[in-house]
Design a protein around this motif. Structure first.
Motif, mmCIF file in Angstrom:
data_model
loop_
_atom_site.group_PDB
_atom_site.id
_atom_site.type_symbol
_atom_site.label_atom_id
_atom_site.label_comp_id
_atom_site.label_asym_id
_atom_site.label_seq_id
_atom_site.Cartn_x
_atom_site.Cartn_y
_atom_site.Cartn_z
ATOM 1 N N SER A 246 -5.190 -17.455 7.939
ATOM 2 C CA SER A 246 -6.675 -17.290 7.915
ATOM 3 C C SER A 246 -7.805 -16.674 7.302
ATOM 4 C CB SER A 246 -6.402 -18.721 7.736
ATOM 5 O OG SER A 246 -6.753 -18.602 9.627
ATOM 6 N N SER A 247 -7.610 -16.007 8.774
ATOM 7 C CA SER A 247 -9.369 -15.161 9.327
ATOM 8 C C SER A 247 -9.141 -13.771 7.866
ATOM 9 C CB SER A 247 -8.889 -15.008 10.257
ATOM 10 O OG SER A 247 -8.120 -13.572 11.504
ATOM 11 N N SER A 248 -7.688 -13.768 7.316
ATOM 12 C CA SER A 248 -7.921 -12.685 6.468
ATOM 13 C C SER A 248 -8.646 -12.660 5.551
ATOM 14 C CB SER A 248 -6.788 -11.386 6.478
ATOM 15 O OG SER A 248 -6.944 -10.441 6.034
ATOM 16 N N SER A 249 -9.741 -11.588 4.565
ATOM 17 C CA SER A 249 -10.172 -11.682 3.557
ATOM 18 C C SER A 249 -10.193 -10.464 2.404
ATOM 19 C CB SER A 249 -11.566 -12.019 3.428
ATOM 20 O OG SER A 249 -12.345 -11.463 4.167
ATOM 21 N N ARG A 250 -8.878 -9.997 3.118
ATOM 22 C CA ARG A 250 -9.019 -8.143 2.778
ATOM 23 C C ARG A 250 -8.670 -8.368 1.205
ATOM 24 N NH1 ARG A 250 -5.573 -5.539 6.458
ATOM 25 N NH2 ARG A 250 -4.851 -6.930 6.916
ATOM 26 N N SER A 251 -8.290 -7.631 0.344
ATOM 27 C CA SER A 251 -8.439 -6.982 -1.079
ATOM 28 C C SER A 251 -6.946 -6.527 -0.293
ATOM 29 C CB SER A 251 -8.569 -6.433 -1.940
ATOM 30 O OG SER A 251 -9.431 -5.471 -1.420
ATOM 31 N N PRO A 252 -5.948 -6.512 -1.284
ATOM 32 C CA PRO A 252 -4.637 -5.368 -1.016
ATOM 33 C C PRO A 252 -5.053 -4.250 -0.923
ATOM 34 C CG PRO A 252 -4.214 -7.186 -3.229
ATOM 35 C CD PRO A 252 -5.584 -6.802 -2.899
ATOM 36 N N PRO A 253 -4.108 -3.418 -0.427
ATOM 37 C CA PRO A 253 -5.101 -2.029 -0.128
ATOM 38 C C PRO A 253 -3.913 -1.371 -0.956
ATOM 39 C CG PRO A 253 -2.389 -2.474 1.279
ATOM 40 C CD PRO A 253 -3.110 -3.725 0.562
ATOM 41 N N ARG A 254 -4.936 -0.293 -0.899
ATOM 42 C CA ARG A 254 -4.160 1.255 -2.543
ATOM 43 C C ARG A 254 -2.031 1.587 -1.875
ATOM 44 N NH1 ARG A 254 -9.143 5.070 -2.253
ATOM 45 N NH2 ARG A 254 -8.472 4.893 0.475
ATOM 46 N N PRO A 255 -2.037 2.133 -3.010
ATOM 47 C CA PRO A 255 -0.317 2.795 -3.138
ATOM 48 C C PRO A 255 -0.740 3.250 -1.904
ATOM 49 C CG PRO A 255 -1.236 1.803 -5.484
ATOM 50 C CD PRO A 255 -2.015 1.433 -4.962
ATOM 51 N N GLU A 256 -1.982 4.273 -1.831
ATOM 52 C CA GLU A 256 -1.664 5.671 -0.529
ATOM 53 C C GLU A 256 -1.802 4.792 0.593
ATOM 54 O OE1 GLU A 256 -5.303 5.705 -2.456
ATOM 55 O OE2 GLU A 256 -3.324 5.420 -3.542
ATOM 56 N N THR A 257 -2.309 4.017 0.729
ATOM 57 C CA THR A 257 -3.009 3.265 1.718
ATOM 58 C C THR A 257 -1.694 3.052 1.967
ATOM 59 O OG1 THR A 257 -5.053 2.848 1.881
ATOM 60 C CG2 THR A 257 -4.322 1.347 2.977
ATOM 61 N N THR A 258 -1.179 1.477 1.704
ATOM 62 C CA THR A 258 0.462 1.429 2.184
ATOM 63 C C THR A 258 1.495 2.466 2.155
ATOM 64 O OG1 THR A 258 0.310 -0.666 0.558
ATOM 65 C CG2 THR A 258 2.007 0.062 1.686
ATOM 66 N N TYR A 299 7.297 -2.474 0.135
ATOM 67 C CA TYR A 299 6.046 -2.101 -0.480
ATOM 68 C C TYR A 299 6.672 -0.568 -0.119
ATOM 69 C CZ TYR A 299 4.885 -6.988 0.812
ATOM 70 O OH TYR A 299 4.388 -8.517 0.601
ATOM 71 N N GLY A 300 7.477 -0.277 0.189
ATOM 72 C CA GLY A 300 7.533 1.239 0.270
ATOM 73 C C GLY A 300 7.955 1.440 -1.723
ATOM 74 N N ASN A 301 7.814 3.088 -1.297
ATOM 75 C CA ASN A 301 7.477 3.176 -2.597
ATOM 76 C C ASN A 301 9.225 4.570 -3.102
ATOM 77 O OD1 ASN A 301 7.024 6.934 -1.839
ATOM 78 N ND2 ASN A 301 4.894 6.055 -1.318
ATOM 79 N N ALA A 302 9.082 4.911 -3.920
ATOM 80 C CA ALA A 302 10.745 5.472 -4.524
ATOM 81 C C ALA A 302 10.627 6.747 -3.588
ATOM 82 C CB ALA A 302 10.802 6.031 -6.053
ATOM 83 N N ASN A 303 9.392 7.973 -2.853
ATOM 84 C CA ASN A 303 9.943 8.461 -2.584
ATOM 85 C C ASN A 303 10.404 8.474 -0.819
ATOM 86 O OD1 ASN A 303 9.596 10.162 -4.861
ATOM 87 N ND2 ASN A 303 7.365 10.234 -4.688
ATOM 88 N N ASP A 304 9.090 7.618 -0.303
ATOM 89 C CA ASP A 304 9.308 7.683 0.978
ATOM 90 C C ASP A 304 10.580 6.569 1.275
ATOM 91 O OD1 ASP A 304 7.468 9.157 1.225
ATOM 92 O OD2 ASP A 304 5.994 7.789 1.207
ATOM 93 N N THR A 305 11.380 5.299 0.703
ATOM 94 C CA THR A 305 11.676 4.625 1.200
ATOM 95 C C THR A 305 12.743 5.098 1.479
ATOM 96 O OG1 THR A 305 10.419 2.403 -0.092
ATOM 97 C CG2 THR A 305 13.067 2.246 0.459
ATOM 98 N N PRO A 306 13.168 5.702 1.444
ATOM 99 C CA PRO A 306 14.611 6.497 1.695
ATOM 100 C C PRO A 306 15.151 7.021 2.521
ATOM 101 C CG PRO A 306 14.585 6.779 -0.586
ATOM 102 C CD PRO A 306 13.633 6.178 -0.040
ATOM 103 N N ASN A 307 13.814 7.478 3.334
ATOM 104 C CA ASN A 307 13.654 8.488 4.128
ATOM 105 C C ASN A 307 12.543 7.784 5.414
ATOM 106 O OD1 ASN A 307 14.247 11.440 2.732
ATOM 107 N ND2 ASN A 307 12.143 11.713 2.296
ATOM 108 N N LEU A 308 12.018 6.970 4.725
ATOM 109 C CA LEU A 308 11.943 6.119 6.311
ATOM 110 C C LEU A 308 13.088 5.055 6.843
ATOM 111 C CD1 LEU A 308 9.194 4.692 4.539
ATOM 112 C CD2 LEU A 308 8.437 5.524 6.629
ATOM 113 N N MET A 309 14.408 5.122 5.859
ATOM 114 C CA MET A 309 15.396 4.308 6.540
ATOM 115 C C MET A 309 15.598 5.104 7.254
ATOM 116 S SD MET A 309 14.887 1.375 5.512
ATOM 117 C CE MET A 309 16.109 0.503 6.590
ATOM 118 N N SER A 310 16.013 5.935 6.776
ATOM 119 C CA SER A 310 16.499 6.867 7.364
ATOM 120 C C SER A 310 16.155 7.419 8.705
ATOM 121 C CB SER A 310 17.129 8.028 6.813
ATOM 122 O OG SER A 310 18.119 8.129 5.445
#
Length: 334
Positions: A246-258, A299-310
């Protein structure tokens, strides 16, 4: 990169909420920090290094010709291509040496005393640490896709052992070059050399200064804030774990920020798991592995997600401990 370390009161701990002191660092703020960051200039912009590695093609064809049809012309051609390639590899290694010098200074400032106050007080330094962790992930992900590095360096060492440099430098320089080659060989033999460097430096710092709890707190805070930065800024249709507070009013982060947040989160978790005696996967851990994995998958992108999980699966220390629940093991392995 958004209000990255921003006002937040919730860090989900397993299935319950944990209160965390507010920390506010804006990674999109372009104003100069008032801190003296000169000692950390060696950890400065890394885009050039990553591009250099990304575009590294190797010298395989020239090496094959030199080995398959040995002769002065083919060997000289191979050597003339291998030398500049190895010069690039030396630059990567020199950056790892800069990490060994600078990271203890960063940890000294951020992890001695009140961690949250330190993060608030030293915003520029906290940014440098997060950028470093991001670089570690990106470098190692690229390096693992470049088997030609090992091939090029093996041929380079073979040339050294045959006295290839004898006509170009004196004996002492040749010995120094061979010593450096040995260090580089050990560095590149590891699948994730930058992560290994950061983990070892952090482990040594903890052992020397006996500040494991403070360093663990710093890493778990970064991991939690990264999760919160991604999860709490999603749309209202997101699952309850990721809804805005309830205390947050931020907009969704940009893909590169995520993407940045997820990379920093994962490296923070891995290092935490190496330095904390119980690790990141026990129920009492301040890091919510379940929700962290869900954030990667959602929210992970196609390039990073497999590497993040690995990275979580193969580079953590305590995942396969008896204290890790079967559901967490299964989730990380999925």
């Amino acid at each position: 990169m958004g209000n990255f370390l921003s006002q937040f009161n919730e860090l989900v701990n397993r299935d319950a909420d944990s209160k965390v002191p507010d920390v506010n660092l804006d990674f999109e703020d372009s104003t100069m920090s008032e801190e003296n960051l000169e000692p950390f200039e060696a950890l400065g912009p890394t885009a050039e290094l990553l591009d250099m590695l990304r575009n590294y093609e190797g010298c395989g064809e020239y090496i094959r010709q030199a080995i398959g049809a040995p002769g002065t012309e083919a060997e000289t051609e191979a050597w003339n291509h291998v030398r500049p390639a190895v010069d690039k590899l030396k630059q990567f290694y020199e950056y790892s040496s800069a990490i060994e010098t600078c990271l203890p200074l960063i940890l000294q400032t951020l992890c001695i005393g009140d961690v949250n106050k330190n993060l608030e007080r030293h915003k520029g330094l906290a940014r440098i640490l997060c950028n470093l962790l991001d670089f570690v992930f990106e470098f190692d992900s690229l390096k693992m896709k470049k088997p030609q590095i090992q091939n090029d360096f093996s041929y380079y060492r073979r040339c050294l052992s045959r006295g290839k440099l004898s006509n170009e430098v004196d004996l002492r320089s040749a010995m120094n070059e061979d010593e450096l080659a040995n260090r580089l060989s050990m560095f590149y033999a590891y699948p994730t050399p930058m992560l290994k460097t950061v983990t070892e430096v952090t482990t040594q710092f903890v052992a020397k200064n006996r500040v494991g709890r403070s360093v663990s707190e710093c890493l778990s805070t970064l991991a939690g804030v990264c999760y919160h930065s991604v999860g709490s800024s999603t749309s209202p249709s997101s699952s309850s774990s990721f809804k805005k507070s309830s205390s947050s009013s931020r907009s969704p982060p940009r893909p590169e920020t995520t993407a940045f947040c997820l990379r920093v989160m994962v490296i923070s978790i891995i290092i935490y798991d190496h330095i904390d005696p119980q690790g990141a996967f026990v129920k009492s851990s301040p890091i919510n592995i379940k929700n962290s994995v869900k954030a990667i998958q959602s929210y992970g992108n196609a390039n990073d997600t497999p590497n993040l999980m690995s990275a979580l699966r193969y580079n953590t220390k305590h995942l396969n401990d008896a204290t890790t629940s079967k559901s967490i093991k299964s989730l990380v392995a999925s």
